[in-house]
Write an enzyme that holds these catalytic residues in place. Structure first.
Site, PDB file in Angstrom:
ATOM      1  N   ASN A 121       0.799  -1.224   0.000  1.00 33.53           N
ATOM      2  CA  ASN A 121       0.000   0.000   0.000  1.00 33.53           C
ATOM      3  C   ASN A 121       0.836   1.281   0.000  1.00 33.53           C
ATOM      4  O   ASN A 121       0.427   2.300  -0.520  1.00 33.53           O
ATOM      5  CB  ASN A 121      -1.003  -0.005   1.159  1.00 33.53           C
ATOM      6  CG  ASN A 121      -0.357  -0.267   2.502  1.00 33.53           C
ATOM      7  OD1 ASN A 121       0.663  -0.937   2.600  1.00 33.53           O
ATOM      8  ND2 ASN A 121      -0.955   0.239   3.550  1.00 33.53           N
ATOM      9  N   GLU A 135       4.652  -4.219  12.608  1.00 30.30           N
ATOM     10  CA  GLU A 135       3.693  -3.132  12.376  1.00 30.30           C
ATOM     11  C   GLU A 135       2.528  -3.764  11.641  1.00 30.30           C
ATOM     12  O   GLU A 135       2.576  -3.973  10.437  1.00 30.30           O
ATOM     13  CB  GLU A 135       4.359  -2.010  11.564  1.00 30.30           C
ATOM     14  CG  GLU A 135       3.584  -0.708  11.604  1.00 30.30           C
ATOM     15  CD  GLU A 135       2.607  -0.566  10.457  1.00 30.30           C
ATOM     16  OE1 GLU A 135       1.403  -0.813  10.693  1.00 30.30           O
ATOM     17  OE2 GLU A 135       3.030  -0.237   9.346  1.00 30.30           O
ATOM     18  N   LEU A 136       1.488  -4.095  12.417  1.00 29.46           N
ATOM     19  CA  LEU A 136       0.414  -4.934  11.900  1.00 29.46           C
ATOM     20  C   LEU A 136      -0.859  -4.122  11.697  1.00 29.46           C
ATOM     21  O   LEU A 136      -0.833  -2.911  11.621  1.00 29.46           O
ATOM     22  CB  LEU A 136       0.203  -6.118  12.844  1.00 29.46           C
ATOM     23  CG  LEU A 136       1.484  -6.920  13.168  1.00 29.46           C
ATOM     24  CD1 LEU A 136       1.189  -8.038  14.148  1.00 29.46           C
ATOM     25  CD2 LEU A 136       2.126  -7.458  11.897  1.00 29.46           C
ATOM     26  N   CYS A 150      -2.931   1.425   7.094  1.00 28.93           N
ATOM     27  CA  CYS A 150      -3.071   0.752   8.388  1.00 28.93           C
ATOM     28  C   CYS A 150      -3.572   1.692   9.476  1.00 28.93           C
ATOM     29  O   CYS A 150      -4.229   1.251  10.422  1.00 28.93           O
ATOM     30  CB  CYS A 150      -1.749   0.114   8.800  1.00 28.93           C
ATOM     31  SG  CYS A 150      -0.373   1.271   8.890  1.00 28.93           S
ATOM     32  N   GLU A 170     -10.908  -5.293  10.508  1.00 28.81           N
ATOM     33  CA  GLU A 170     -10.256  -4.197   9.799  1.00 28.81           C
ATOM     34  C   GLU A 170     -10.770  -4.152   8.366  1.00 28.81           C
ATOM     35  O   GLU A 170     -10.605  -5.106   7.604  1.00 28.81           O
ATOM     36  CB  GLU A 170      -8.740  -4.384   9.794  1.00 28.81           C
ATOM     37  CG  GLU A 170      -8.009  -3.248   9.106  1.00 28.81           C
ATOM     38  CD  GLU A 170      -6.499  -3.442   9.056  1.00 28.81           C
ATOM     39  OE1 GLU A 170      -5.786  -2.441   8.868  1.00 28.81           O
ATOM     40  OE2 GLU A 170      -6.037  -4.598   9.198  1.00 28.81           O
TER      41      GLU A 170
END
Length: 482
Positions: A151, A249-250, A283, A382
């Site tokens: 992204n 970094e989820l 995110c 999400e």
């Protein structure tokens, strides 16, 4: 588009040993825009050998010399902003303005960490006896692995590459298969800036297979992932086998709390602008909008007005302000999630379908749904899609409980003209980052990362380099003089 690029070993681009390739397609046109090498185990071995040699060379360089190369790379990225942005736009479909902004933000990463390379300070500890000296020094972890998402195909790998290089580590980059070209261009700038062979290597190919082989190697000592929670759990399990350091970094599901004293129109415009950026494939995208019931109507009206103003299409075309989603299945999943919210009582205010004027590409209209209940899928999963679910609340304690109910904790946002209420809300929200009357959280000089299932470790800021350094304690007893 990627003819001169591929797998980078010892600063030379080459094909996979097998000669096999995989296609890269534009999400805006669905046409093939290029091919990249389909790396396998033989290529992994070559990349790791190069990275190990590169680490030995790079860590031995003075920090000031490493910094000069990184600053030069930052300058080259800025000089090439139009070229890099064009590649990014082609492979992601995002508008050129967004692609330029990401490219310039990428340059900032290298400039920031070039300076941080010179500020890896140790510690002197007062000893209990005069003949002893106690100190702590920081040394590079070793060869690192960057696993990044599609992204933000330049910024995400660069956050990892820049921090690792500043610490004196070498790094293997595996860019996202959907959008590898932007990473190629960034690494090209590093090579042109004079980075030693092997300090940065690149490999492309099947993500899960390559990642597993790279993580299993004793050469890799640290892994940094930007990806989903599900992928993060798998990578962490693989890291555990070799006791490797990791930063994650989820995913996130960022709540936005609009208090009764906020400006409903200004907060709606700011929220909508952040929501639909990069087609909401972000995110830290705001994803759950909790609006005080007294502001419901003006907030909804302003939010919908902004959504209607967006021009959906191929980001390479003038006037386009929102591009496609990355793949067709993502559009299908988004529409299903929107329909679920409507079926559970939500009111569709705008969008909710594919654009009628676009017969190719993975597009969806910017979508706004009001009165979405907390048990709708979009409120607990999400979305990663340009669908904005709006709901209302009555009091502060209620909204904090609802906002904190999920296992995610990456970002959160607060709108309020009451400084006490805003600060209190920010401190009570369970997330690694909070914006107060502000939706832009990321910057080279600020820490980026989450808590709970959104991961751990931080990228950027003065603490971003710490994940790539090992502290070493030294106790030195002075010998008696003759």
């Amino acid at each position: 588009m990627f003819e001169k690029f591929g797998i980078l070993i010892d600063n030379e681009w080459r094909p996979a040993r097998s000669g096999k390739t995989m296609a890269v397609h534009s999400p805006a046109t669905e046409e093939k825009i290029g091919e990249v090498p389909l790396g396998d185990s033989a290529d992994v071995a070559d990349v790791l050998a190069s990275a190990a040699r590169g680490f030995a060379t790079w860590k031995a360089m003075a920090a000031w010399d490493r910094a000069k190369i990184m600053r030069r790379a930052a300058d080259l990225i800025r000089e090439r902003v139009e070229d890099i942005a064009a590649v990014m736009c082609a492979e992601t479909g995002k508008p050129m303005a967004e692609a330029r902004g990401e490219t310039l933000g990428t340059a900032d990463q290298f400039e920031w960490f070039a300076e941080e390379a010179k500020r890896v300070y140790g510690q002197i500890i007062p000893a209990r006896v005069p003949e002893q000296r106690l100190s702590v020094i920081y040394q590079p972890v070793g060869v690192c692995l960057s696993l990044s998402a599609w992204n933000f195909p330049a910024l995400l790998p660069s956050r990892k590459i820049a921090a690792a290089l500043a610490a004196g580590c070498s790094i293997v980059a595996r860019p996202a298969s959907e959008a590898p070209g932007s990473c190629f261009k960034i690494v090209e700038a590093l090579v042109d800036a004079g980075i030693p062979p092997g300090a940065v290597t690149v490999i492309t190919g099947p993500s899960s297979k390559l990642a597993a082989e790279l993580i299993a190697s004793p050469v890799i000592r640290k892994v940094s992932l930007t990806g989903s929670v599900a992928v993060g759990k798998k990578v962490l399990a693989q890291c555990a086998e070799g006791i490797k350091r990791a930063s994650m970094e989820l995913g996130g599901h960022a709540p936005v709390v609009i208090h009764r004293d906020a400006d409903p129109v200004a907060s709606a415009k700011a929220s909508a602008m952040a929501k639909f950026r990069n087609s909401a494939q972000v995110c830290i995208s705001p994803t759950r909008f909790y609006v005080h019931e007294s502001l419901k109507q003006p907030f909804e009206d302003a939010f919908v007005d902004f959504a209607r103003s967006l021009v959906v299409g191929d980001g390479r075309k003038d006037g386009v302000t929102m591009g496609p989603m990355i793949r067709g299945s993502a559009v299908d999943a988004a529409l299903e999630m929107a329909q679920d919210a409507i079926d559970k009582g939500g009111r569709l205010l705008h969008g909710g379908r594919r654009p009628a004027h676009l017969n190719k590409g993975h597009f969806i209209e910017p979508t706004v749904i009001a009165d979405v209940p907390d048990d709708a899928r979009i409120m607990v999963e999400e979305p990663f899609a340009p669908i904005a679910p709006l709901t209302t609340f009555k009091d502060e304690d209620e909204v904090i409980e609802r906002a904190n109910a999920l296992p995610f904790g990456l970002a959160a946002y607060v709108f309020s003209n009451d400084a006490d209420r805003a600060q209190r809300t920010a401190e009570r929200l369970e997330s690694g980052m909070v914006g107060i009357n502000e939706m832009l959280l990321a910057g080279a000089e600020t820490p980026f990362g989450g808590i709970k299932e959104s991961g751990y470790g931080r990228e950027g800021g003065s603490i971003g380099i710490k994940d790539y350094l090992d502290p070493k304690f030294i106790r030195h007893r002075l010998l008696p003089s003759d």
